[in-house]
Design a protein around this motif. Structure first.
Motif, PDB file in Angstrom:
ATOM      1  N   THR A 270       0.749  -1.185  -0.069  1.00 39.84           N
ATOM      2  CA  THR A 270      -0.072   0.026  -0.008  1.00 39.84           C
ATOM      3  C   THR A 270       0.956   1.355  -0.124  1.00 39.84           C
ATOM      4  OG1 THR A 270      -0.185  -0.209   2.583  1.00 39.84           O
ATOM      5  CG2 THR A 270      -1.808  -0.978   1.179  1.00 39.84           C
ATOM      6  N   HIS A 271       1.930   1.264   0.944  1.00 44.63           N
ATOM      7  CA  HIS A 271       2.961   2.277   0.889  1.00 44.63           C
ATOM      8  C   HIS A 271       3.414   2.689  -0.456  1.00 44.63           C
ATOM      9  CE1 HIS A 271       5.762   4.953   2.736  1.00 44.63           C
ATOM     10  NE2 HIS A 271       6.853   4.282   2.016  1.00 44.63           N
ATOM     11  N   PHE A 272       3.973   1.566  -1.130  1.00 45.53           N
ATOM     12  CA  PHE A 272       4.658   1.598  -2.533  1.00 45.53           C
ATOM     13  C   PHE A 272       3.710   2.111  -3.411  1.00 45.53           C
ATOM     14  CE2 PHE A 272       7.233  -0.676  -5.924  1.00 45.53           C
ATOM     15  CZ  PHE A 272       7.763   0.581  -6.338  1.00 45.53           C
ATOM     16  N   GLY A 273       2.309   1.451  -3.417  1.00 46.65           N
ATOM     17  CA  GLY A 273       1.447   2.098  -4.419  1.00 46.65           C
ATOM     18  C   GLY A 273       0.830   3.498  -4.446  1.00 46.65           C
ATOM     19  N   ARG A 274       0.707   4.175  -3.026  1.00 41.90           N
ATOM     20  CA  ARG A 274       0.765   5.372  -2.841  1.00 41.90           C
ATOM     21  C   ARG A 274       2.095   6.262  -3.657  1.00 41.90           C
ATOM     22  NH1 ARG A 274      -1.463   4.926   2.686  1.00 41.90           N
ATOM     23  NH2 ARG A 274      -3.806   4.644   2.522  1.00 41.90           N
ATOM     24  N   PHE A 275       3.114   5.740  -3.090  1.00 41.09           N
ATOM     25  CA  PHE A 275       4.351   6.322  -3.748  1.00 41.09           C
ATOM     26  C   PHE A 275       4.226   6.275  -5.203  1.00 41.09           C
ATOM     27  CE2 PHE A 275       8.464   6.118  -5.433  1.00 41.09           C
ATOM     28  CZ  PHE A 275       9.164   7.287  -4.511  1.00 41.09           C
TER      29      PHE A 275
ATOM     30  N   HIS B 159       1.516   6.865  -6.825  1.00 42.71           N
ATOM     31  CA  HIS B 159       0.284   7.781  -7.231  1.00 42.71           C
ATOM     32  C   HIS B 159      -0.685   6.813  -7.826  1.00 42.71           C
ATOM     33  CE1 HIS B 159       2.977  11.098  -6.720  1.00 42.71           C
ATOM     34  NE2 HIS B 159       3.553  11.031  -7.670  1.00 42.71           N
ATOM     35  N   LEU B 160      -0.630   5.723  -7.339  1.00 41.64           N
ATOM     36  CA  LEU B 160      -1.895   4.746  -8.058  1.00 41.64           C
ATOM     37  C   LEU B 160      -3.142   5.129  -7.560  1.00 41.64           C
ATOM     38  CD1 LEU B 160       0.043   1.193  -7.909  1.00 41.64           C
ATOM     39  CD2 LEU B 160      -0.119   2.897  -9.921  1.00 41.64           C
TER      40      LEU B 160
ATOM     41  N   GLY C 271      -8.476   2.859  -5.091  1.00 39.71           N
ATOM     42  CA  GLY C 271      -8.724   1.518  -5.238  1.00 39.71           C
ATOM     43  C   GLY C 271      -7.887   0.340  -5.622  1.00 39.71           C
ATOM     44  N   MET C 272      -6.850   0.913  -6.271  1.00 36.25           N
ATOM     45  CA  MET C 272      -5.633   0.010  -6.595  1.00 36.25           C
ATOM     46  C   MET C 272      -4.823  -0.242  -5.566  1.00 36.25           C
ATOM     47  SD  MET C 272      -4.055  -1.376  -9.377  1.00 36.25           S
ATOM     48  CE  MET C 272      -2.197  -2.209  -9.796  1.00 36.25           C
ATOM     49  N   VAL C 273      -4.863   0.924  -4.799  1.00 35.51           N
ATOM     50  CA  VAL C 273      -4.064   0.786  -3.544  1.00 35.51           C
ATOM     51  C   VAL C 273      -4.420  -0.148  -2.469  1.00 35.51           C
ATOM     52  CG1 VAL C 273      -3.244   1.928  -1.323  1.00 35.51           C
ATOM     53  CG2 VAL C 273      -2.747   3.072  -3.626  1.00 35.51           C
ATOM     54  N   GLN C 274      -5.736  -0.186  -2.067  1.00 36.77           N
ATOM     55  CA  GLN C 274      -6.661  -0.890  -1.519  1.00 36.77           C
ATOM     56  C   GLN C 274      -6.465  -2.368  -1.901  1.00 36.77           C
ATOM     57  OE1 GLN C 274      -9.228  -2.738   1.080  1.00 36.77           O
ATOM     58  NE2 GLN C 274      -9.527  -0.395   1.067  1.00 36.77           N
TER      59      GLN C 274
ATOM     60  N   ARG D 139      11.243   9.284  -7.380  1.00 33.07           N
ATOM     61  CA  ARG D 139       9.601   9.115  -7.411  1.00 33.07           C
ATOM     62  C   ARG D 139       9.142   9.689  -8.889  1.00 33.07           C
ATOM     63  NH1 ARG D 139       5.667  10.259  -3.052  1.00 33.07           N
ATOM     64  NH2 ARG D 139       3.720  10.636  -4.077  1.00 33.07           N
ATOM     65  N   PRO D 140       8.084   9.051  -9.520  1.00 36.23           N
ATOM     66  CA  PRO D 140       7.780   9.389 -10.658  1.00 36.23           C
ATOM     67  C   PRO D 140       7.032  10.668 -10.669  1.00 36.23           C
ATOM     68  CG  PRO D 140       6.339   7.599  -9.582  1.00 36.23           C
ATOM     69  CD  PRO D 140       7.600   7.617  -8.797  1.00 36.23           C
TER      70      PRO D 140
END
Ligand SMILES: [Fe+2]
Length: 307
Positions: free
Chosen positions: A147-152, A154-155, A158-161, A304-305
């Motif tokens: 979840t941390h990486f997904g937020r990083f 910028h997903l 819903g995808m992070v969840q 970071r992208p």
């Protein structure tokens, strides 16, 4: 003293601690008073400590121990709450019953919030894994990292969840493995390894009858695939691996190699970065670099992208 690196303290490094040098007692005292847990000194570039380290067992006349760090206490409370929910989820899976998707989402939310507010405390606790709690803590740690990486990256939320649910359930197939193999300390025989390698397919089979997304099933089935096609169970390669699978492969291995267990060496975050980077063909290298930036182990090759 010359500080080679600050052990695991990517959140807690004070803003003033920019230099690699500790030049006087005042600087040393400030570091001791900060929340940095340890520093690694390079004796080729500077002097070593002139005092013996503080003894692990305090003498009888020592001041009373300080109250536990409040962030650690909160992270422990998070794990206590998620533990019972995870027990119910895995008990349902063992019994062939349906898991409650709302319960899994609630665990992900709890872990993701804790990871947002106190990542160091949460990962610090999940890093220390006893034999009995390894599966639970590994699932939670991979959930937290994904979840941390997904937020990083910028997903969207819903995808992070979904990444979080995938992290919780990626090793669910291990419930079918014999406990003697799962709990065996040290290395496994080739026959035992063959049995362990069945867990992605077993997990996928289990999740086919559960109310989870295709992405969660994909991660469960393919988190041991490698970018060069030498992983298992399907030997997928390159673009055949979804983004979620690539993320899971990195987070899964990172937590495994940095876990502190009685019978093996635990790598520091920096060592994990160096060694995982050397494993040619294992991971998506762009994501691997970004992952280590996301947890504060800065790589020269990644950033970071941009939004
Ligand atoms: Fe696995």
């Amino acid at each position: 003293m010359f500080v080679d690196h600050v052990e695991g303290a990517w959140i807690d490094v004070p803003i003033w601690f920019r230099s690699h040098r500790i030049d006087d007692d005042a600087a040393l005292a400030r570091i001791r008073d900060s929340r940095i847990s340890a520093v690694v000194i390079d004796l080729d570039k500077g002097v070593g400590p002139t005092q013996a380290p503080v003894a692990p067992h305090a003498p009888a006349n020592a001041p009373a121990p300080q109250a536990p760090d409040p962030e650690t206490a909160k992270a422990k409370e998070t794990l206590r709450r998620t533990h019972s929910a995870m027990r119910q989820i895995f008990a349902a899976i063992r019994d062939g019953a349906s898991i409650d998707p709302g319960q899994a989402r609630a665990v992900v939310d709890e872990v993701a919030v804790a990871m947002r507010h106190r990542p160091r405390a949460l990962l610090g606790i999940t890093r220390l894994k006893s034999k009995d709690e390894y599966s639970f803590l590994h699932s939670v740690a991979v959930c937290a990292l994904m979840t941390h990486f997904g937020r990083f990256l910028h997903l969207d939320e819903g995808m992070v969840q979904q990444l979080g649910v995938a992290g919780l359930l990626h090793d669910v197939g291990k419930v079918t493995l014999p406990s003697e193999i799962l709990g065996k300390p040290g290395s496994l025989t080739e026959e035992e390894l063959e049995i362990v390698r069945t867990h992605p397919r077993q997990g996928f089979r289990i999740l086919q009858s559960q109310d989870v997304s295709d992405m969660v099933r994909d991660v469960c089935l393919h988190h041991h695939e490698r970018i060069d096609g030498r992983g298992y169970p399907d030997g997928l390669e390159g673009d055949q691996l979804s983004q979620a699978v690539r993320i899971a492969a990195i987070c899964d291995v990172y937590d495994a190699v940095t876990s502190i267990r009685p019978y093996k060496e635990a790598w520091s975050a920096k060592t994990a970065y160096r060694r995982m980077w050397e494993w040619d063909g294992h991971f998506d290298r762009v994501l691997l670099g970004q992952f280590f930036v996301s947890i504060g182990v800065t790589g020269e090759t990644a950033r970071r992208p941009e939004l």
